[in-house]
Structures are given as C-alpha cells and as structure tokens.
Write a protein that holds these residues in place. Structure first.
Motif, mmCIF file in Angstrom:
data_model
loop_
_atom_site.group_PDB
_atom_site.id
_atom_site.type_symbol
_atom_site.label_atom_id
_atom_site.label_comp_id
_atom_site.label_asym_id
_atom_site.label_seq_id
_atom_site.Cartn_x
_atom_site.Cartn_y
_atom_site.Cartn_z
ATOM 1 N N ASP A 1 0.816 -1.223 0.000
ATOM 2 C CA ASP A 1 0.000 0.000 0.000
ATOM 3 C C ASP A 1 0.842 1.262 0.000
ATOM 4 O O ASP A 1 0.482 2.251 -0.625
ATOM 5 C CB ASP A 1 -0.927 0.016 1.219
ATOM 6 C CG ASP A 1 -2.157 -0.836 0.995
ATOM 7 O OD1 ASP A 1 -2.336 -1.337 -0.129
ATOM 8 O OD2 ASP A 1 -2.937 -0.997 1.954
ATOM 9 N N GLU A 2 1.967 1.245 0.716
ATOM 10 C CA GLU A 2 2.776 2.460 0.852
ATOM 11 C C GLU A 2 4.009 2.455 -0.054
ATOM 12 O O GLU A 2 4.908 3.265 0.158
ATOM 13 C CB GLU A 2 3.179 2.648 2.314
ATOM 14 C CG GLU A 2 1.973 2.857 3.212
ATOM 15 C CD GLU A 2 2.330 3.139 4.648
ATOM 16 O OE1 GLU A 2 3.448 3.620 4.902
ATOM 17 O OE2 GLU A 2 1.498 2.875 5.514
ATOM 18 N N GLY A 3 4.079 1.558 -0.999
ATOM 19 C CA GLY A 3 5.174 1.543 -1.959
ATOM 20 C C GLY A 3 6.166 0.424 -1.724
ATOM 21 O O GLY A 3 6.397 0.010 -0.595
ATOM 22 N N ILE B 1 9.761 1.417 0.301
ATOM 23 C CA ILE B 1 9.706 1.472 1.759
ATOM 24 C C ILE B 1 9.458 0.077 2.336
ATOM 25 O O ILE B 1 9.981 -0.287 3.396
ATOM 26 C CB ILE B 1 8.653 2.493 2.248
ATOM 27 C CG1 ILE B 1 8.863 2.762 3.730
ATOM 28 C CG2 ILE B 1 7.251 2.048 1.972
ATOM 29 C CD1 ILE B 1 8.132 3.990 4.218
ATOM 30 N N ARG C 1 4.889 -2.553 11.745
ATOM 31 C CA ARG C 1 4.973 -1.540 10.671
ATOM 32 C C ARG C 1 4.919 -2.205 9.287
ATOM 33 O O ARG C 1 4.280 -1.686 8.373
ATOM 34 C CB ARG C 1 6.254 -0.733 10.840
ATOM 35 C CG ARG C 1 6.398 0.366 9.849
ATOM 36 C CD ARG C 1 5.407 1.485 10.063
ATOM 37 N NE ARG C 1 5.604 2.480 9.022
ATOM 38 C CZ ARG C 1 4.658 2.912 8.201
ATOM 39 N NH1 ARG C 1 3.424 2.492 8.341
ATOM 40 N NH2 ARG C 1 4.934 3.773 7.268
ATOM 41 N N ASP D 1 1.421 -2.907 8.433
ATOM 42 C CA ASP D 1 0.732 -1.680 8.022
ATOM 43 C C ASP D 1 1.119 -1.271 6.602
ATOM 44 O O ASP D 1 0.268 -0.853 5.817
ATOM 45 C CB ASP D 1 1.055 -0.537 8.971
ATOM 46 C CG ASP D 1 0.408 -0.703 10.326
ATOM 47 O OD1 ASP D 1 -0.552 -1.495 10.427
ATOM 48 O OD2 ASP D 1 0.868 -0.049 11.283
ATOM 49 N N ILE D 2 2.397 -1.364 6.268
ATOM 50 C CA ILE D 2 2.868 -0.958 4.938
ATOM 51 C C ILE D 2 2.265 -1.850 3.863
ATOM 52 O O ILE D 2 1.885 -1.384 2.794
ATOM 53 C CB ILE D 2 4.413 -1.005 4.879
ATOM 54 C CG1 ILE D 2 5.010 0.084 5.760
ATOM 55 C CG2 ILE D 2 4.915 -0.850 3.444
ATOM 56 C CD1 ILE D 2 6.503 -0.045 5.961
ATOM 57 N N TRP D 3 2.150 -3.124 4.150
ATOM 58 C CA TRP D 3 1.613 -4.051 3.151
ATOM 59 C C TRP D 3 0.122 -3.831 2.928
ATOM 60 O O TRP D 3 -0.395 -4.116 1.853
ATOM 61 C CB TRP D 3 1.884 -5.495 3.567
ATOM 62 C CG TRP D 3 1.483 -6.454 2.512
ATOM 63 C CD1 TRP D 3 0.390 -7.253 2.493
ATOM 64 C CD2 TRP D 3 2.179 -6.704 1.279
ATOM 65 N NE1 TRP D 3 0.361 -7.992 1.337
ATOM 66 C CE2 TRP D 3 1.445 -7.675 0.569
ATOM 67 C CE3 TRP D 3 3.340 -6.204 0.726
ATOM 68 C CZ2 TRP D 3 1.846 -8.145 -0.670
ATOM 69 C CZ3 TRP D 3 3.726 -6.674 -0.514
ATOM 70 C CH2 TRP D 3 2.987 -7.640 -1.202
ATOM 71 N N GLY D 4 -0.555 -3.276 3.925
ATOM 72 C CA GLY D 4 -1.975 -3.019 3.745
ATOM 73 C C GLY D 4 -2.845 -3.792 4.696
ATOM 74 O O GLY D 4 -3.996 -4.098 4.417
#
Length: 119
Positions: free
Chosen positions: A63-65, A68, A112, A115-118
């Motif tokens: 989700d966040e690229g 990262i 984290r 969260d980044i993965w979605g």
C-alpha cells in the motif's frame, strides 16, 4: 503478505526479548543458547524477506510503496543479527540487554511491515 508468518516472527522476537531480558536481569552475558535463539528468529525474518520479495516480483503491491516495504524488510532481517554482533563485543549483562532491545525493535518493525503491506 502472510499474516501468519508476521505473527510468528513477532512472537519469536518477543520470546527472545524476554529470554535475553531475563538473562540481563540475572547479570548474565549472552550464551550459546541465546545465539541459537537469535539464529531461529533471523531465519524466520529471512523467510519473510524472501516471501516479501517474491510477492513483489509476482506483481502484488504494498500500500505504501515497494521501496519502503523492501527497506523495512531488510531492516527487520538485520535487527537481531546486528544486536547479536554487538553482544559479542560486550560480554556482560549489557550484551544480553542489547539483544533484548534488538528483538523488541524487530517486533515493532513487524507491526509496521503489516501496516505498509496493507493490513
């Protein structure tokens, strides 16, 4: 990403943190058994790194690229080995405390990553 693997890495990291934290509390340096525990946690983080890279290569997106996400994967993989090397240089209770801190950092990085993965 695989939620079960993220949970497994987190639980293993927190168990390692408790184990090494207890050793620091008892004024003991890291011992061979601690290094075996670090190897197990690092192996789980390596499996997570490989699976994360494979999923990105297959076209799935974080989700966040991707950049990262890869940075956090590498950081999660390196957290416990870096603390282990520092504990080799500090053969006192503070070496055990360093490993406990590195394992807590890994558990936070896992949250984290989720969260980044979605998640």
């Amino acid at each position: 990403m695989l939620v079960a693997l993220t949970v497994a890495v987190s639980v293993a990291a927190l168990a390692l943190a408790a184990w090494c934290g207890f050793a620091a509390f008892r004024d003991q340096p890291t011992k061979d058994w601690h290094f075996i525990g670090m190897a197990v946690v690092t192996l789980l983080a390596l499996v997570q790194l490989v699976i994360g890279v494979v999923q990105l290569a297959r076209g799935e997106k974080a989700d966040e690229g991707a950049t990262i996400f890869i940075a956090y994967l590498v950081g999660a993989f390196a957290a416990v080995p870096a603390a282990g090397f520092l504990s080799l240089a500090e053969r006192t209770r503070w070496g055990s405390a360093t490993v406990a801190a590195g394992a807590v950092v890994l558990a936070v990085l896992e949250v984290r990553l989720h969260d980044i993965w979605g998640g």
